[in-house]
Design a protein around this motif. Structure first.
Motif, mmCIF file in Angstrom:
data_model
loop_
_atom_site.group_PDB
_atom_site.id
_atom_site.type_symbol
_atom_site.label_atom_id
_atom_site.label_comp_id
_atom_site.label_asym_id
_atom_site.label_seq_id
_atom_site.Cartn_x
_atom_site.Cartn_y
_atom_site.Cartn_z
ATOM 1 N N PHE A 181 0.833 -1.200 0.000
ATOM 2 C CA PHE A 181 0.000 0.000 0.000
ATOM 3 C C PHE A 181 0.872 1.257 0.000
ATOM 4 O O PHE A 181 1.985 1.249 0.527
ATOM 5 C CB PHE A 181 -0.874 0.067 1.262
ATOM 6 N N TYR A 214 -0.048 5.045 1.494
ATOM 7 C CA TYR A 214 -0.985 5.946 2.149
ATOM 8 C C TYR A 214 -0.403 7.354 2.089
ATOM 9 O O TYR A 214 0.816 7.548 2.075
ATOM 10 C CB TYR A 214 -1.187 5.563 3.619
ATOM 11 N N GLN A 243 -0.738 11.365 3.855
ATOM 12 C CA GLN A 243 -1.229 12.166 4.983
ATOM 13 C C GLN A 243 -1.022 13.639 4.651
ATOM 14 O O GLN A 243 0.113 14.135 4.677
ATOM 15 C CB GLN A 243 -0.487 11.777 6.254
ATOM 16 N N LEU A 263 -4.661 9.596 7.679
ATOM 17 C CA LEU A 263 -4.102 8.790 6.600
ATOM 18 C C LEU A 263 -5.180 8.422 5.588
ATOM 19 O O LEU A 263 -6.268 7.977 5.967
ATOM 20 C CB LEU A 263 -3.523 7.494 7.163
ATOM 21 N N LEU A 282 -5.797 6.127 1.979
ATOM 22 C CA LEU A 282 -5.233 5.165 1.044
ATOM 23 C C LEU A 282 -5.060 5.831 -0.319
ATOM 24 O O LEU A 282 -5.998 6.411 -0.868
ATOM 25 C CB LEU A 282 -6.152 3.954 0.908
ATOM 26 N N PHE A 330 3.422 7.326 3.006
ATOM 27 C CA PHE A 330 3.821 6.138 3.759
ATOM 28 C C PHE A 330 3.628 4.893 2.904
ATOM 29 O O PHE A 330 2.546 4.667 2.362
ATOM 30 C CB PHE A 330 2.968 5.976 5.023
ATOM 31 N N ARG A 345 0.762 -5.475 4.324
ATOM 32 C CA ARG A 345 -0.103 -6.344 5.124
ATOM 33 C C ARG A 345 0.352 -7.758 4.836
ATOM 34 O O ARG A 345 0.304 -8.196 3.689
ATOM 35 C CB ARG A 345 -1.558 -6.162 4.730
ATOM 36 N N TYR A 388 -3.537 -9.216 9.174
ATOM 37 C CA TYR A 388 -4.484 -8.129 9.331
ATOM 38 C C TYR A 388 -3.817 -6.806 9.667
ATOM 39 O O TYR A 388 -4.305 -5.765 9.313
ATOM 40 C CB TYR A 388 -5.495 -8.477 10.417
ATOM 41 N N LYS A 389 -2.702 -6.792 10.364
ATOM 42 C CA LYS A 389 -2.108 -5.527 10.747
ATOM 43 C C LYS A 389 -1.211 -4.992 9.638
ATOM 44 O O LYS A 389 -0.648 -5.749 8.843
ATOM 45 C CB LYS A 389 -1.306 -5.670 12.034
ATOM 46 N N LEU A 390 -1.096 -3.678 9.592
ATOM 47 C CA LEU A 390 -0.222 -3.020 8.631
ATOM 48 C C LEU A 390 1.116 -2.688 9.285
ATOM 49 O O LEU A 390 1.170 -2.285 10.435
ATOM 50 C CB LEU A 390 -0.866 -1.725 8.127
ATOM 51 N N PHE A 392 4.254 -0.154 8.590
ATOM 52 C CA PHE A 392 4.524 1.064 7.833
ATOM 53 C C PHE A 392 6.011 1.398 7.785
ATOM 54 O O PHE A 392 6.768 1.076 8.720
ATOM 55 C CB PHE A 392 3.816 2.263 8.495
ATOM 56 N N GLY A 393 6.397 2.104 6.721
ATOM 57 C CA GLY A 393 7.686 2.762 6.705
ATOM 58 C C GLY A 393 7.605 4.049 7.510
ATOM 59 O O GLY A 393 6.547 4.412 8.032
ATOM 60 N N LYS A 394 8.724 4.767 7.571
ATOM 61 C CA LYS A 394 8.773 5.971 8.411
ATOM 62 C C LYS A 394 8.128 7.180 7.766
ATOM 63 O O LYS A 394 7.906 8.192 8.424
ATOM 64 C CB LYS A 394 10.233 6.300 8.748
#
Lengths: 114, 115
Positions: free
Chosen positions: A34, A36, A38, A44, A46, A89, A93, A100-102, A104-106
């Motif tokens: 993904f 995302y 912001q 956030l 998608l 970001f 998954r 189920y959890k994502l 993320f990168g920084k």
């Protein structure tokens, strides 16, 4: 465990420039990938996604291709606008039991100047 | 579709106080997630619910943190005896378990500042 590494920012471009934000990942199996975004003061959103190898996600002129051979999902846009200024970001998954959890990168801060 | 909502949007508290945040997911979504985001970092997973069942808690979720989702609708995240290190943005997300289950939709977040 799963991890995402994305290009350090900040990135500053002039309007209509070409954008690439690199993202590589580490995961077992076949994760979903993904991007995302912001925007300042917002949550956030998608931007695009790809769920299997060689899939290309696209939205609002942005594109990213799921490359399993290089474990990458680089974000590109041919001509950025001032309104694209935001934090981007990359996330994954995982497949299998913890799917189920994502992770993320920084994040990469993009500033587009007129 | 009103999206995911969170309340409050901002919270300032003194160290040692308890705080509670609320998340209302998209109405047809049975999965709900909490994440924490500190400055300059990406969101980190805290916990996950499917309906009312809390199926996983991250090691980030110390004993001072508790989350509930009664009746499988809204969720609350409580932090007891807050510490300055708890200052962060707390994000809630929801998703379905059917088609498009891999996409999580995020709320605007609750920004916590512990003085």
């Amino acid at each position: 465990g799963n991890s995402v590494t994305q290009m350090e920012g900040p990135v500053t471009l002039s309007e209509e420039a070409f954008l690439t934000i690199n993202c590589t990942y580490t995961a077992t199996g076949y994760p979903s990938l993904f991007w995302y975004v912001q925007y300042p003061g917002e949550g956030l959103q998608l931007l695009l996604k790809a769920t299997k190898a060689d899939d290309k996600g696209s939205n609002k002129g942005f594109e990213a291709t799921y490359r399993k051979e290089t474990t990458s999902f680089h974000l590109e846009k041919g001509s950025v606008q001032v309104s694209d200024s935001a934090v981007y970001f990359c996330a994954l998954r995982g497949s299998g039991g913890s799917n189920y959890k994502l992770t993320f990168g920084k994040g990469t801060l993009l500033t587009v100047n007129p | 579709d009103t999206g995911v909502s969170q309340d409050p949007r901002h919270k300032i508290t003194k160290r040692g106080q308890n705080v509670t945040f609320r998340c209302d997911p998209i109405s047809e979504h049975n999965r709900l997630y909490w994440y924490r985001q500190t400055l300059g970092q990406g969101p980190e997973f805290l916990t996950y619910f499917q309906n009312e069942a809390q199926l996983e808690k991250s090691r980030l979720l110390s004993d001072r943190f508790s989350a509930e989702r009664p009746k499988g609708s809204f969720s609350t995240l409580e932090i007891q005896r807050t510490e300055q290190g708890d200052s962060a943005m707390y994000l809630c997300a929801s998703s379905t378990s059917g088609r498009d289950q891999e996409t999580q939709y995020f709320g605007p977040g609750t920004r916590l500042l512990v003085l």
